[in-house]
Motif scaffolding. Structure first.
Motif, short mmCIF file in Angstrom:
data_model
loop_
_atom_site.label_atom_id
_atom_site.label_comp_id
_atom_site.label_asym_id
_atom_site.label_seq_id
_atom_site.Cartn_x
_atom_site.Cartn_y
_atom_site.Cartn_z
N LEU A 10 36.61 -44.87 44.77
CA LEU A 10 37.12 -46.53 44.94
C LEU A 10 36.11 -47.36 45.57
O LEU A 10 35.47 -47.23 46.86
CB LEU A 10 38.56 -46.99 44.57
N ASN A 11 35.34 -48.52 45.03
CA ASN A 11 35.41 -49.25 45.21
C ASN A 11 35.90 -49.91 46.54
O ASN A 11 37.07 -50.09 46.34
CB ASN A 11 34.06 -50.59 44.46
N LYS A 12 35.39 -50.52 48.03
CA LYS A 12 36.22 -51.28 48.85
C LYS A 12 36.76 -52.75 48.05
O LYS A 12 37.74 -52.49 49.11
CB LYS A 12 35.50 -51.80 50.23
N LYS A 13 35.59 -52.99 47.46
CA LYS A 13 36.78 -54.20 46.53
C LYS A 13 38.63 -54.32 45.92
O LYS A 13 38.50 -54.81 45.56
CB LYS A 13 35.77 -55.45 45.63
N CYS A 14 37.52 -52.67 45.31
CA CYS A 14 39.34 -52.40 44.38
C CYS A 14 40.74 -51.30 44.35
O CYS A 14 40.26 -51.02 46.34
CB CYS A 14 38.59 -52.60 43.59
N SER A 15 41.40 -51.39 43.93
CA SER A 15 42.45 -50.16 44.44
C SER A 15 42.92 -49.31 43.41
O SER A 15 41.92 -49.75 41.83
CB SER A 15 43.53 -51.02 44.84
N LEU A 16 43.26 -48.92 42.54
CA LEU A 16 43.45 -47.36 41.91
C LEU A 16 44.62 -48.69 40.86
O LEU A 16 45.98 -48.87 41.65
CB LEU A 16 43.84 -46.58 42.65
N LEU A 17 44.68 -48.53 40.20
CA LEU A 17 45.52 -49.15 39.18
C LEU A 17 45.90 -48.44 38.31
O LEU A 17 47.17 -48.43 38.55
CB LEU A 17 44.31 -50.38 38.18
N TRP A 18 45.83 -47.12 37.70
CA TRP A 18 46.16 -46.52 36.26
C TRP A 18 45.72 -44.57 36.75
O TRP A 18 44.55 -44.62 36.75
CB TRP A 18 46.22 -47.47 35.04
N ALA A 19 46.49 -43.93 36.87
CA ALA A 19 45.61 -43.03 36.52
C ALA A 19 46.50 -42.14 35.87
O ALA A 19 47.77 -42.32 35.40
CB ALA A 19 45.53 -41.92 37.93
N SER A 22 43.78 -38.19 29.19
CA SER A 22 43.62 -38.32 27.63
C SER A 22 44.07 -38.03 26.50
O SER A 22 45.13 -36.64 27.13
CB SER A 22 42.25 -38.92 27.40
N ALA A 23 44.54 -38.57 25.16
CA ALA A 23 45.48 -37.48 24.51
C ALA A 23 44.16 -36.48 24.53
O ALA A 23 45.07 -35.34 23.73
CB ALA A 23 45.17 -38.36 22.69
N LYS A 24 43.50 -35.95 24.41
CA LYS A 24 42.89 -34.76 24.80
C LYS A 24 42.48 -34.03 26.48
O LYS A 24 42.18 -32.88 26.17
CB LYS A 24 40.91 -34.58 24.29
N GLY A 25 43.29 -34.61 27.34
CA GLY A 25 43.54 -33.69 28.57
C GLY A 25 42.62 -33.91 29.60
O GLY A 25 42.41 -33.40 30.16
N GLN A 26 42.03 -35.10 29.19
CA GLN A 26 40.58 -35.28 30.20
C GLN A 26 41.45 -36.31 31.18
O GLN A 26 41.74 -36.94 30.99
CB GLN A 26 39.67 -36.74 29.73
N PHE A 27 41.45 -35.91 32.73
CA PHE A 27 41.75 -36.63 33.62
C PHE A 27 41.25 -38.31 33.72
O PHE A 27 39.58 -38.11 33.79
CB PHE A 27 42.28 -36.33 34.84
N VAL A 28 41.38 -39.52 33.70
CA VAL A 28 41.27 -39.99 33.70
C VAL A 28 42.26 -41.38 34.65
O VAL A 28 42.72 -41.48 34.87
CB VAL A 28 41.51 -41.26 31.71
N TYR A 29 41.07 -41.89 34.91
CA TYR A 29 41.49 -43.37 35.73
C TYR A 29 41.01 -45.18 36.11
O TYR A 29 39.50 -45.34 35.21
CB TYR A 29 41.80 -43.28 37.36
N VAL A 30 41.31 -45.72 35.88
CA VAL A 30 41.56 -47.56 35.93
C VAL A 30 41.08 -48.07 36.83
O VAL A 30 42.57 -48.01 37.92
CB VAL A 30 41.79 -48.10 35.09
N ASP A 31 40.18 -48.83 37.78
CA ASP A 31 39.76 -49.53 39.13
C ASP A 31 40.86 -50.93 38.42
O ASP A 31 40.75 -51.24 37.41
CB ASP A 31 38.75 -48.96 40.42
#
Length: 127
Positions: A10-19, A22-31
């Protein structure tokens, strides 16, 4: 590399918003800056940026609330502030934006073909 050995950077200016997955089983995260990353075994087993949602955010108090990640798009709702958790009894105003990779450019045929090939590889890879 595999998912269990990978770190979320993660960028020092952000945090983990969601993890999530996906519908196909891929791990996804949003900062918290609205960038969406997906894990792939391509590129040595790493997280690649697949979407940016900053164009949907109008104020510093707004955040995206991911609803689902499908084969080719992110479905989300805009929340007015971080403490504004969606009520299970209210229907969310859903928006979508396509997932894409920054390769050769959206307007170039070769870039679109390469993007499609990588998404297919990412979806069929074992995590």
């Amino acid at each position: 590399g595999n998912l269990s050995e990978s770190e979320i950077h993660l960028n020092k200016k952000c945090s983990l918003l969601w993890a999530g997955f996906s519908a196909k089983g891929q791990f996804v995260y949003v900062d918290s800056l609205g960038k969406v990353f997906m894990f792939t075994l391509d590129f040595g087993g790493s997280f690649v940026p697949v979407c940016e949602t900053t164009q949907f955010i109008k104020t510093s108090e707004e955040r995206i609330w991911p609803i689902a990640v499908t084969q080719d798009k992110l479905m989300f709702s805009i929340r007015k502030n971080e403490s504004d958790w969606p009520s299970p009894s209210r229907r969310l105003l859903q928006q979508t934006t396509p997932l894409k990779l920054s390769l050769l450019g959206d307007n170039q045929t070769l870039g679109q073909i390469e993007q499609r090939r990588i998404f297919i590889q990412m979806q069929t890879a074992e995590i």
